[in-house]
Scaffold this motif. Structure first.
Motif, mmCIF file in Angstrom:
data_model
loop_
_atom_site.group_PDB
_atom_site.id
_atom_site.type_symbol
_atom_site.label_atom_id
_atom_site.label_comp_id
_atom_site.label_asym_id
_atom_site.label_seq_id
_atom_site.Cartn_x
_atom_site.Cartn_y
_atom_site.Cartn_z
ATOM 1 N N VAL A 36 0.842 -1.202 0.000
ATOM 2 C CA VAL A 36 0.000 0.000 0.000
ATOM 3 C C VAL A 36 0.878 1.253 0.000
ATOM 4 C CG1 VAL A 36 -1.664 1.349 1.337
ATOM 5 C CG2 VAL A 36 -1.982 -1.116 1.087
ATOM 6 N N PHE A 37 1.963 1.240 0.768
ATOM 7 C CA PHE A 37 2.903 2.364 0.747
ATOM 8 C C PHE A 37 3.470 2.556 -0.668
ATOM 9 C CE2 PHE A 37 3.329 2.348 5.438
ATOM 10 C CZ PHE A 37 3.401 3.720 5.662
ATOM 11 N N MET A 38 3.799 1.451 -1.331
ATOM 12 C CA MET A 38 4.325 1.562 -2.692
ATOM 13 C C MET A 38 3.294 2.166 -3.645
ATOM 14 S SD MET A 38 7.441 0.549 -2.567
ATOM 15 C CE MET A 38 7.469 1.285 -0.935
ATOM 16 N N VAL A 39 2.040 1.780 -3.461
ATOM 17 C CA VAL A 39 0.966 2.352 -4.281
ATOM 18 C C VAL A 39 0.814 3.842 -3.978
ATOM 19 C CG1 VAL A 39 -1.518 2.312 -4.729
ATOM 20 C CG2 VAL A 39 -0.245 0.164 -4.544
ATOM 21 N N GLU A 40 0.946 4.209 -2.693
ATOM 22 C CA GLU A 40 0.878 5.621 -2.328
ATOM 23 C C GLU A 40 1.994 6.413 -3.008
ATOM 24 O OE1 GLU A 40 0.928 5.947 1.917
ATOM 25 O OE2 GLU A 40 -1.244 5.942 2.026
ATOM 26 N N LEU A 41 3.192 5.839 -3.018
ATOM 27 C CA LEU A 41 4.303 6.508 -3.692
ATOM 28 C C LEU A 41 4.001 6.717 -5.176
ATOM 29 C CD1 LEU A 41 7.354 4.696 -2.057
ATOM 30 C CD2 LEU A 41 6.876 7.133 -1.925
ATOM 31 N N SER A 42 3.313 5.743 -5.781
ATOM 32 C CA SER A 42 2.985 5.871 -7.205
ATOM 33 C C SER A 42 2.014 7.022 -7.455
ATOM 34 C CB SER A 42 2.385 4.557 -7.736
ATOM 35 O OG SER A 42 1.048 4.377 -7.295
ATOM 36 N N GLN A 43 1.245 7.397 -6.434
ATOM 37 C CA GLN A 43 0.294 8.501 -6.581
ATOM 38 C C GLN A 43 0.988 9.850 -6.733
ATOM 39 O OE1 GLN A 43 -3.389 8.157 -6.512
ATOM 40 N NE2 GLN A 43 -2.535 6.178 -7.057
ATOM 41 N N ILE A 44 2.235 9.952 -6.253
ATOM 42 C CA ILE A 44 2.955 11.224 -6.361
ATOM 43 C C ILE A 44 4.269 11.042 -7.110
ATOM 44 C CG2 ILE A 44 1.893 12.334 -4.374
ATOM 45 C CD1 ILE A 44 4.192 11.483 -2.641
ATOM 46 N N THR A 45 4.315 9.992 -7.962
ATOM 47 C CA THR A 45 5.484 9.739 -8.801
ATOM 48 C C THR A 45 5.143 10.076 -10.244
ATOM 49 O OG1 THR A 45 6.166 7.916 -7.359
ATOM 50 C CG2 THR A 45 7.181 8.031 -9.523
ATOM 51 N N THR A 95 6.302 18.620 -3.649
ATOM 52 C CA THR A 95 5.937 17.295 -3.145
ATOM 53 C C THR A 95 7.134 16.483 -2.681
ATOM 54 O OG1 THR A 95 4.057 17.290 -4.678
ATOM 55 C CG2 THR A 95 4.670 15.178 -3.738
ATOM 56 N N LEU A 96 8.326 16.796 -3.182
ATOM 57 C CA LEU A 96 9.515 15.978 -2.924
ATOM 58 C C LEU A 96 9.768 15.692 -1.437
ATOM 59 C CD1 LEU A 96 11.994 14.486 -3.960
ATOM 60 C CD2 LEU A 96 13.242 16.665 -3.967
ATOM 61 N N PRO A 97 9.705 16.690 -0.522
ATOM 62 C CA PRO A 97 9.948 16.366 0.895
ATOM 63 C C PRO A 97 8.976 15.338 1.452
ATOM 64 C CG PRO A 97 10.016 18.739 0.534
ATOM 65 C CD PRO A 97 9.488 18.137 -0.712
ATOM 66 N N PHE A 98 7.721 15.392 1.010
ATOM 67 C CA PHE A 98 6.715 14.460 1.517
ATOM 68 C C PHE A 98 6.887 13.080 0.892
ATOM 69 C CE2 PHE A 98 5.231 18.719 2.134
ATOM 70 C CZ PHE A 98 4.715 18.686 3.414
ATOM 71 N N PHE A 99 7.396 13.036 -0.336
ATOM 72 C CA PHE A 99 7.763 11.770 -0.972
ATOM 73 C C PHE A 99 8.864 11.088 -0.157
ATOM 74 C CE2 PHE A 99 10.384 9.278 -3.868
ATOM 75 C CZ PHE A 99 9.452 8.562 -4.598
ATOM 76 N N LEU A 100 9.870 11.866 0.252
ATOM 77 C CA LEU A 100 10.976 11.318 1.040
ATOM 78 C C LEU A 100 10.504 10.872 2.421
ATOM 79 C CD1 LEU A 100 13.766 13.902 0.113
ATOM 80 C CD2 LEU A 100 13.425 11.601 -0.822
ATOM 81 N N LEU A 101 9.563 11.614 3.017
ATOM 82 C CA LEU A 101 9.017 11.221 4.324
ATOM 83 C C LEU A 101 8.263 9.901 4.226
ATOM 84 C CD1 LEU A 101 7.759 14.646 5.704
ATOM 85 C CD2 LEU A 101 9.614 13.258 6.626
ATOM 86 N N MET A 102 7.611 9.672 3.097
ATOM 87 C CA MET A 102 6.918 8.403 2.905
ATOM 88 C C MET A 102 7.919 7.254 2.845
ATOM 89 S SD MET A 102 3.943 7.546 0.112
ATOM 90 C CE MET A 102 3.260 9.189 0.316
ATOM 91 N N ILE A 103 9.064 7.489 2.225
ATOM 92 C CA ILE A 103 10.112 6.471 2.191
ATOM 93 C C ILE A 103 10.638 6.206 3.602
ATOM 94 C CG2 ILE A 103 12.449 5.968 1.374
ATOM 95 C CD1 ILE A 103 11.756 7.424 -1.204
ATOM 96 N N VAL A 104 10.760 7.269 4.406
ATOM 97 C CA VAL A 104 11.171 7.107 5.805
ATOM 98 C C VAL A 104 10.179 6.208 6.543
ATOM 99 C CG1 VAL A 104 11.466 8.293 8.021
ATOM 100 C CG2 VAL A 104 12.431 9.274 5.934
ATOM 101 N N ALA A 105 8.875 6.430 6.312
ATOM 102 C CA ALA A 105 7.846 5.604 6.954
ATOM 103 C C ALA A 105 7.963 4.144 6.518
ATOM 104 C CB ALA A 105 6.451 6.146 6.633
ATOM 105 N N VAL A 106 8.283 3.917 5.242
ATOM 106 C CA VAL A 106 8.469 2.547 4.740
ATOM 107 C C VAL A 106 9.648 1.885 5.442
ATOM 108 C CG1 VAL A 106 9.061 1.150 2.723
ATOM 109 C CG2 VAL A 106 7.454 3.043 2.488
ATOM 110 N N VAL A 107 10.738 2.636 5.620
ATOM 111 C CA VAL A 107 11.909 2.108 6.319
ATOM 112 C C VAL A 107 11.545 1.753 7.761
ATOM 113 C CG1 VAL A 107 14.221 2.670 7.181
ATOM 114 C CG2 VAL A 107 13.560 3.335 4.858
ATOM 115 N N LEU A 108 10.761 2.607 8.413
ATOM 116 C CA LEU A 108 10.385 2.366 9.809
ATOM 117 C C LEU A 108 9.547 1.105 9.964
ATOM 118 C CD1 LEU A 108 9.577 5.995 11.058
ATOM 119 C CD2 LEU A 108 11.514 4.552 11.720
ATOM 120 N N ILE A 109 8.566 0.896 9.073
ATOM 121 C CA ILE A 109 7.736 -0.315 9.218
ATOM 122 C C ILE A 109 8.512 -1.561 8.814
ATOM 123 C CG2 ILE A 109 5.604 0.978 8.830
ATOM 124 C CD1 ILE A 109 5.472 -0.589 6.080
#
Length: 445
Positions: free
Chosen positions: A380-389, A414-428
């Motif tokens: 789902v996180f990957m799909v979310e990333l696709s929404q802003i890619t 959008t770039l900072p929030f894209f990177l924050l989403m990657i941080v969240a993926v790393v955390l989970i």
């Protein structure tokens, strides 16, 4: 003849970027990319019909498949609700009511996008509906009040993707059906990661407002207890509407589409109560709803057609099989699969990513020892990333249509929030307990 999937992918991305940068309509750009890809790589397609028959048949079937979804019926209804809230004075009242309560938090009303998207995500389950509805309500108001346009756009793009992560979620339902994982557990598993991501966004807004004070207007207002109490009269009706819509879904009284209709009715009642509705407002709200819904539908059709073309050319399956044959360690495997999904997000919509890759990727994930419930949230996180890619980022296109800004400006915001989403993926990934806590807790009870 070119048959290597990586080369095919690169060629398709170059064609797509060329069309998108030429200012052609997004939907048209996606359809033209698919047609040209079929013409160039005709030898990769089944030799049953002429190429033009194949294009016609595939375009017709993909249009039907992309739009023949009952879940999409909620989209225009939620957009209409947002339009009514925006066209009447209700959105202004909401921000006026929130101002005293957010005045002591760094970033102040810039947190409205995060809070509103988190709440609306729990109503709609759709990233597109969340982004379009909240954007209609907040962007103009924030700009009028002197807040940073860049930070407002970026926070909307990032927070809008919460529609897939905070339940109910269409992507979770699709994954649950395909992977035989409990959809109820998926819903519970997505809640804490969703709140984690929203918290990361708010922390970033606080830091950004401290580093650059110009992103927030200078306000010397000192609020008294009476101001806080008085603000409740603006907040209470709107929060009541949210509770009614949410309660009808989680109480099992209504589907999201039915709840959206209830939300429209509630928005009309509130606008009437505040004496801020008229025939012209309703007419404009309906016309804007039609424009936004048609725009989104056209993009969905274009992305659906391109997804079918990519499927016919065998790109997604070939890349998945290539990764599976590399013999990587479990965590390196997740990193590579994550990169693959980010890349596929450039040429496919979220649902297509899940449907086309899961039959190949899921057995590899299970063999590596990962839990399918955890992988569902990761996906789902990957799909979310696709929404802003770019270039097939639906949220980017929706924000562009609402704001009128150039796509390059929106991408930068959008770039900072894209990177924050990657941080969240790393955390989970490092702390999978974030995903498992609620399902295990509820099962234990």
């Amino acid at each position: 003849m070119i048959s290597d999937p990586l080369i095919l992918s690169i060629v398709i991305v170059i064609i797509m970027f060329t069309f998108l940068l030429s200012s052609i309509w997004i939907g048209v750009s996606l359809i033209l990319t698919g047609i040209i890809a079929m013409l160039i790589f005709e030898h990769n397609l089944p030799p049953t019909l002429s190429i033009f028959d194949k294009i016609g048949d595939l375009l017709a079937s993909s249009m039907y498949d992309s739009l023949n979804s009952w879940s999409l019926a909620a989209l225009p209804i939620f957009i209409l609700m947002g339009e009514i809230l925006y066209k009447s004075s209700i959105s202004t009242r909401l921000l006026n009511g929130l101002t005293p309560w957010l005045s002591f938090i760094p970033g102040k009303l810039l947190h409205v996008n995060v809070v509103a998207c988190s709440l609306f995500a729990a109503i709609s389950g759709s990233s597109s509906a969340t982004t379009a509805t909240v954007g209609k309500i907040t962007l103009d108001e924030l700009q009028k009040r002197g807040y940073s346009k860049s930070l407002a756009l970026g926070s909307l793009a990032g927070s809008g993707t919460l529609g897939f992560l905070i339940p109910p979620s269409l992507i979770m339902i699709i994954y649950g059906v395909l992977s035989n994982v409990s959809i109820g557990k998926l819903f519970m598993a997505g809640l804490l990661p969703g709140l984690l991501l929203a918290t990361l966004y708010s922390i970033y807004i606080m830091i950004a407002s401290r580093v650059d004070s110009s992103v927030v207007p200078v306000e010397e207002n000192k609020y008294t207890i009476n101001d806080y109490l008085y603000s409740l009269k603006d907040l209470f009706p709107v929060f009541t509407l949210i509770i009614v819509v949410l309660g009808s879904i989680y109480g099992g009284l209504a589907t999201p589409t039915e709840a959206a209709s209830l939300g429209v009715l509630g928005a009309v009642i509130l606008a009437t109560y505040f004496k801020s509705i008229s025939i012209d407002i309703l007419k404009n709200a309906l016309l804007n709803t039609i424009k936004t819904s048609v725009m989104i539908s056209f993009i969905i059709v274009g992305a659906g057609f391109l997804s079918h073309v990519v499927g016919f050319l065998g790109i997604a399956r070939a890349i998945s099989e290539f990764i599976g044959a590399m013999g990587l360690s479990p965590f390196m495997l997740i990193v590579i699969i994550g990169i693959m999904y980010v890349f596929l997000g450039m040429i496919l919509d979220g649902i297509s990513i899940v449907v086309m890759t899961l039959p190949i990727v899921l057995p590899i994930i299970l063999f590596a020892g990962f839990d399918p419930l955890w992988f569902g949230i990761f996906l789902v996180f990957m799909v979310e990333l696709s929404q802003i890619t770019p270039p097939v980022g639906f949220s980017l296109f929706i924000i562009q249509s609402i704001s009128g800004e150039k796509i390059e400006y929106i991408l930068k915001a959008t770039l900072p929030f894209f990177l924050l989403m990657i941080v969240a993926v790393v955390l989970i990934t490092v702390f999978p307990e974030i995903v498992h806590f609620l399902p295990q807790y509820m099962t234990a009870k």
